[in-house]
Motif scaffolding. Sequence first.
Motif, short mmCIF file in Angstrom:
data_model
loop_
_atom_site.label_atom_id
_atom_site.label_comp_id
_atom_site.label_asym_id
_atom_site.label_seq_id
_atom_site.Cartn_x
_atom_site.Cartn_y
_atom_site.Cartn_z
N ILE A 86 -4.03 -2.51 -5.32
CA ILE A 86 -4.29 -1.26 -4.59
C ILE A 86 -4.68 -0.18 -5.58
O ILE A 86 -3.96 0.10 -6.55
CB ILE A 86 -3.06 -0.81 -3.80
N GLY A 92 -6.26 4.28 -1.87
CA GLY A 92 -6.04 3.19 -0.93
C GLY A 92 -7.07 2.10 -0.94
O GLY A 92 -7.00 1.16 -0.13
N ARG A 139 -3.40 -6.84 6.53
CA ARG A 139 -2.29 -5.89 6.39
C ARG A 139 -1.17 -6.33 7.31
O ARG A 139 -1.40 -6.61 8.49
CB ARG A 139 -2.76 -4.47 6.75
N ILE A 161 -0.12 -5.83 1.84
CA ILE A 161 -1.53 -6.21 1.80
C ILE A 161 -1.59 -7.65 1.29
O ILE A 161 -1.02 -7.98 0.24
CB ILE A 161 -2.35 -5.27 0.91
N PRO A 220 -11.08 2.26 2.34
CA PRO A 220 -10.23 2.55 3.51
C PRO A 220 -10.97 2.54 4.84
O PRO A 220 -10.39 2.19 5.87
CB PRO A 220 -9.66 3.92 3.17
N ILE A 267 -8.78 -1.34 -1.89
CA ILE A 267 -8.18 -2.63 -2.21
C ILE A 267 -9.19 -3.43 -3.03
O ILE A 267 -10.30 -3.72 -2.57
CB ILE A 267 -7.80 -3.40 -0.94
N ASP A 277 0.83 -1.20 0.00
CA ASP A 277 0.00 0.00 0.00
C ASP A 277 0.87 1.25 0.00
O ASP A 277 2.10 1.17 -0.03
CB ASP A 277 -0.99 -0.03 1.16
#
Length: 336
Positions: free
Chosen positions: A161, A165, A133, A122, A197, A167, A116
């Motif tokens: 990513i 931020g 994480r 990640i 996030p 995922i 990240d």
Amino acid sequence: MKMTRRAIVAGLAAAPLLSTPARAASGGSITRLHPALDALIDPTSAVEVIASGYRWTEGPVWVRDGAYLLFSDVPANVVYSWTRGNGARPFLSPSGRAGPIPPGIREAGANGLALDADGALIVADSGSRAIARVALATKRKTILADRFEGKRFNSCNDVAIGPGGAIYFTDPPYGLTDGDHSSLKELDFNGVFRLLPGGAVELIDRSLSRPNGVALSPTGDRLYVACSDEKRPEIRGYDLAADGSATGLGRQLVDFSAEFARKLPGLPDGLEVARTGHLFASGPGGLYIIAPDGTKLGMIAVGKAIANCAFGEDGKTLFLTASNMVARVRLKVSGW
């Protein structure tokens, strides 16, 4: 990530191509399928094996702060680090689920890996059925998400990513012993998701039987998903809005049906996207280099299924995870 072993063990078949594969010192080869390949890679480049002896390698990612490669051995439940001069050494063990492995879990280890914006790892934690994480300095793991609408994920497979931020990740049933028929499976589909996030999980697509590798375009306006479905081996593209949300169910970008019909080893699996927009994507036969419009320009083969890839070192080295080994090949352009 994982694909059916029937596809993996199939032998590499001959086929008419634009040029004869150039044999490398290690036994790998690069085949030109389109003249445009020459701007990206020299077809005579050597494919060098840098580590071997694993059960199934996956999830390569280059850590610039420290100049080392991380990759997963999923069945062994270990993430290894590799550096020039020192080779590969265990970095994170267990990489996925800790403690006794309950019945029904086929693969306890980490699968896809990414870094990240803060430099943390990640992890698509197949064994824990979660996105996690890991702080590289302390190796402390934090679970970011393990459920959608109150139901456990199947076995999280790959991660990418996005801007801000978010995922993006896939959740096929490969980590469960009985796959779709597992008594542990709580979701009635295999999804493509976005983790925000703040912790919210959004569903992007529930229609794919075997979503696998995932990557983003350099501008963050398109999501790519590899599908390891033997009936529909393909890479799909999803248009993304400015906020990163998908605007539809996507469309086919690359079709691997012909290659799979020739019984070439492997299926669409991991993929990376270079800053030029070219895709470096595993498929039947090896690792394909694909133009942004879906045209197959060339293929790197090592005689076995290639699961995933990553750019590293100065950006012009392409690392490949292939069954029991890790290899690398030099590019003419930087992937970053």
